[in-house]
Design a protein around this motif. Structure first.
Motif, PDB file in Angstrom:
ATOM      1  N   SER A 341       0.847  -1.189   0.000  1.00 36.30           N
ATOM      2  CA  SER A 341       0.000   0.000   0.000  1.00 36.30           C
ATOM      3  C   SER A 341       0.882   1.237   0.000  1.00 36.30           C
ATOM      4  CB  SER A 341      -0.909   0.019   1.234  1.00 36.30           C
ATOM      5  OG  SER A 341      -1.879  -0.987   1.177  1.00 36.30           O
ATOM      6  N   ASP A 342       0.831   1.995  -1.076  1.00 37.20           N
ATOM      7  CA  ASP A 342       1.494   3.309  -1.114  1.00 37.20           C
ATOM      8  C   ASP A 342       0.447   4.332  -0.683  1.00 37.20           C
ATOM      9  OD1 ASP A 342       2.820   5.641  -1.598  1.00 37.20           O
ATOM     10  OD2 ASP A 342       2.992   5.368  -3.772  1.00 37.20           O
ATOM     11  N   ARG A 343       0.339   4.522   0.618  1.00 38.67           N
ATOM     12  CA  ARG A 343      -0.734   5.360   1.136  1.00 38.67           C
ATOM     13  C   ARG A 343      -0.552   6.821   0.747  1.00 38.67           C
ATOM     14  NH1 ARG A 343       0.813   1.362   4.730  1.00 38.67           N
ATOM     15  NH2 ARG A 343      -0.837  -0.161   5.183  1.00 38.67           N
ATOM     16  N   ALA A 344       0.691   7.275   0.752  1.00 38.70           N
ATOM     17  CA  ALA A 344       0.948   8.664   0.375  1.00 38.70           C
ATOM     18  C   ALA A 344       0.607   8.912  -1.095  1.00 38.70           C
ATOM     19  CB  ALA A 344       2.407   9.023   0.649  1.00 38.70           C
ATOM     20  N   GLY A 345       0.921   7.938  -1.944  1.00 43.63           N
ATOM     21  CA  GLY A 345       0.661   8.091  -3.370  1.00 43.63           C
ATOM     22  C   GLY A 345      -0.710   7.604  -3.808  1.00 43.63           C
ATOM     23  N   GLY A 346      -1.480   7.033  -2.890  1.00 40.36           N
ATOM     24  CA  GLY A 346      -2.828   6.576  -3.210  1.00 40.36           C
ATOM     25  C   GLY A 346      -2.875   5.395  -4.165  1.00 40.36           C
ATOM     26  N   ALA A 347      -1.861   4.509  -4.091  1.00 35.54           N
ATOM     27  CA  ALA A 347      -1.802   3.410  -5.052  1.00 35.54           C
ATOM     28  C   ALA A 347      -1.565   2.077  -4.354  1.00 35.54           C
ATOM     29  CB  ALA A 347      -0.689   3.652  -6.071  1.00 35.54           C
ATOM     30  N   LEU A 348      -2.184   1.055  -4.907  1.00 35.87           N
ATOM     31  CA  LEU A 348      -1.860  -0.318  -4.550  1.00 35.87           C
ATOM     32  C   LEU A 348      -0.764  -0.762  -5.503  1.00 35.87           C
ATOM     33  CD1 LEU A 348      -2.372  -2.993  -3.038  1.00 35.87           C
ATOM     34  CD2 LEU A 348      -4.123  -3.514  -4.762  1.00 35.87           C
ATOM     35  N   LEU A 349       0.429  -0.991  -4.978  1.00 38.60           N
ATOM     36  CA  LEU A 349       1.569  -1.354  -5.801  1.00 38.60           C
ATOM     37  C   LEU A 349       1.649  -2.872  -5.941  1.00 38.60           C
ATOM     38  CD1 LEU A 349       4.275   1.039  -4.278  1.00 38.60           C
ATOM     39  CD2 LEU A 349       2.609   1.508  -6.101  1.00 38.60           C
ATOM     40  N   VAL A 350       1.666  -3.331  -7.165  1.00 39.05           N
ATOM     41  CA  VAL A 350       1.859  -4.750  -7.456  1.00 39.05           C
ATOM     42  C   VAL A 350       3.294  -4.885  -7.947  1.00 39.05           C
ATOM     43  CG1 VAL A 350       1.007  -6.767  -8.712  1.00 39.05           C
ATOM     44  CG2 VAL A 350      -0.574  -4.921  -8.075  1.00 39.05           C
ATOM     45  N   HIS A 351       4.206  -5.162  -7.034  1.00 39.23           N
ATOM     46  CA  HIS A 351       5.621  -5.232  -7.404  1.00 39.23           C
ATOM     47  C   HIS A 351       5.902  -6.396  -8.342  1.00 39.23           C
ATOM     48  CE1 HIS A 351       6.750  -2.018  -4.796  1.00 39.23           C
ATOM     49  NE2 HIS A 351       6.485  -2.658  -3.679  1.00 39.23           N
ATOM     50  N   ALA A 352       5.180  -7.499  -8.149  1.00 42.20           N
ATOM     51  CA  ALA A 352       5.392  -8.680  -8.985  1.00 42.20           C
ATOM     52  C   ALA A 352       4.100  -9.486  -9.027  1.00 42.20           C
ATOM     53  CB  ALA A 352       6.535  -9.536  -8.439  1.00 42.20           C
ATOM     54  N   ALA A 353       3.901 -10.171 -10.143  1.00 40.13           N
ATOM     55  CA  ALA A 353       2.719 -11.027 -10.305  1.00 40.13           C
ATOM     56  C   ALA A 353       3.144 -12.275 -11.064  1.00 40.13           C
ATOM     57  CB  ALA A 353       1.621 -10.284 -11.060  1.00 40.13           C
ATOM     58  N   HIS A 354       3.078 -13.407 -10.374  1.00 36.52           N
ATOM     59  CA  HIS A 354       3.512 -14.675 -10.949  1.00 36.52           C
ATOM     60  C   HIS A 354       2.331 -15.639 -11.031  1.00 36.52           C
ATOM     61  CE1 HIS A 354       7.360 -13.071  -9.373  1.00 36.52           C
ATOM     62  NE2 HIS A 354       7.898 -13.720 -10.383  1.00 36.52           N
TER      63      HIS A 354
END
Length: 400
Positions: A341-354
């Motif tokens: 959770s990038d709360r400051a940037g308002g984004a759900l970060l998906v660093h990797a998806a396998h």
């Protein structure tokens, strides 16, 4: 139900028992939905990692969909009627409050210093006056955190860096002489049980140890649907000898049904009320500490899914990422995503998806993207940002 089951049948039984065959509520989730879920799965494991959201909030989201986290907070730590209490169930846990008498044997063992409690009980014996002072201060000032204890002392390298005051308060907590009144951030606030727990619960008779072990094993069997003795033992972290006696007694009473699951290397036990649906149509992201997957050997046995949390693995050695959630689609675990959770940037970060071997990205990516959007909305995040790592990343970006 037959005495011999296929792996696919065992998988569907396990998912049904854990609540993944029930439709999510159409109307806004209410406290009754949480009560029903906790009655089914028996407890929520608490974990301090907050890179996405604290783990105990996720199992309800996985099964019920979007709900107000305040519902869980009020159930566990509210000033009104509580449905849950904190204690050591499967690690630190939130447990239905009516089950509190079933854990008094564990409190008594902690006070006697048996098993894993030996070190902290030895501290209590050697510093009995200090323990008494800690209890007196909770009585006078509670609810209070360990940081507020006037005689706490400095933190050290031992006992997870605990101060003497934290050790004293945790000893009292393990013994049941104090309980959790609430949380400040993630800091436990201690108070006397008589000021926190309902009188009716405190006045309930304490069952004999073996009766409590049978009740906890019965609850585990209901939550798991189908399980080995080791699966049942792990759910509430019973000792092996206690678990084996409880399983034998429940089998003799007809409350556990011995069955064989093809491919399993040890006997299995079926709860008499377990259901085996013909299909499972689930789509859910799972906490690493969800009761469906927290026992890693069971997860591999049922789903063919080898799962290890890599938080403590050096970054350059991680295979899938820091905080990885499995994705359940239908009756299979088909993918894993490293989330933040990038709360400051308002984004759900998906660093990797396998994706798992043999899974078609075109089939997996659309429902996974939908669940990621739902998760972002529930967390109050405005968007989903997909990174480059993993064979599902490109397909996910086209769907979000």
């Amino acid at each position: 139900m037959r005495d011999t089951l296929s792996p696919a049948e065992a998988r569907r039984i396990a998912l049904a028992a854990q609540g993944f065959t029930e439709p999510r509520p159409d109307s806004p989730c209410e406290r009754r939905h949480l009560r029903r879920l906790l009655a089914r799965i028996g407890l929520l494991q608490i974990d301090s990692v907050n890179v996405l959201v604290r783990s105990h909030y996720l199992p309800a989201f996985s099964r019920l969909g979007t709900y107000a986290p305040t519902l869980l907070e009020e159930s566990a730590w509210g000033t009104g009627k509580r449905d849950l209490f904190e204690y050591w169930g499967h690690e630190a846990s939130l447990i239905p409050i009516a089950m509190q008498p079933l854990f008094r044997w564990r409190m008594a063992r902690a006070e006697r210093g048996e098993g894993i409690y030996g070190g902290i009980a030895r501290f209590a014996r050697e510093r009995a006056d200090y323990i008494a002072a800690a209890l007196a201060e909770v009585s006078d000032r509670g609810p209070m955190g360990a940081s507020e204890f006037s005689l706490a002392g400095a933190s050290s390298g031992g006992w997870w860096g605990w101060s003497d005051g934290k050790i004293a308060l945790e000893y009292l907590f393990w013994c049941g002489r104090v309980t959790t009144a609430g949380r400040r951030g993630f800091e436990r606030l201690y108070d006397l049980p008589e000021r926190v727990l309902p009188r009716a619960v405190l006045d309930s008779p304490t069952p004999p140890e073996e009766e409590a072990h049978r009740a906890l094993t019965r609850s585990a069997a209901r939550a798991l649907g189908i399980a080995t003795e080791r699966d049942l033992r792990d759910y509430f972290r019973l000792d092996p000898a206690d678990s084996k006696r409880a399983v034998a007694a429940l089998v003799e009473a007809g409350e556990l049904l011995p069955v064989t699951v093809k491919g399993w290397d040890r006997p299995a036990y079926l709860h008499p009320d377990a259901r085996c649906p013909r299909r499972v149509e689930a789509a859910a992201l799972l906490s690493p500490f969800d009761s469906l997957v927290w026992e890693r050997d069971r997860t591999e046995r049922i789903f063919g899914f080898r799962y290890r949390l890599e938080i403590y693995t050096p970054a350059h050695k991680r295979e899938h990422g820091y905080y990885v959630l499995p994705f359940l689609l239908g009756d299979r675990l088909v993918a894993r995503v490293d989330l933040k959770s990038d709360r400051a940037g308002g984004a759900l970060l998906v660093h990797a998806a396998h994706g798992e071997a043999g899974m078609d990205p075109a089939v997996v990516a659309p429902p996974l993207a939908e669940e990621l959007r739902r998760l972002a909305g529930w967390l109050g995040l405005e968007r989903v940002a997909i990174g480059d790592r993993g064979d599902l990343a490109a397909a996910l970006r086209s769907d979000t």
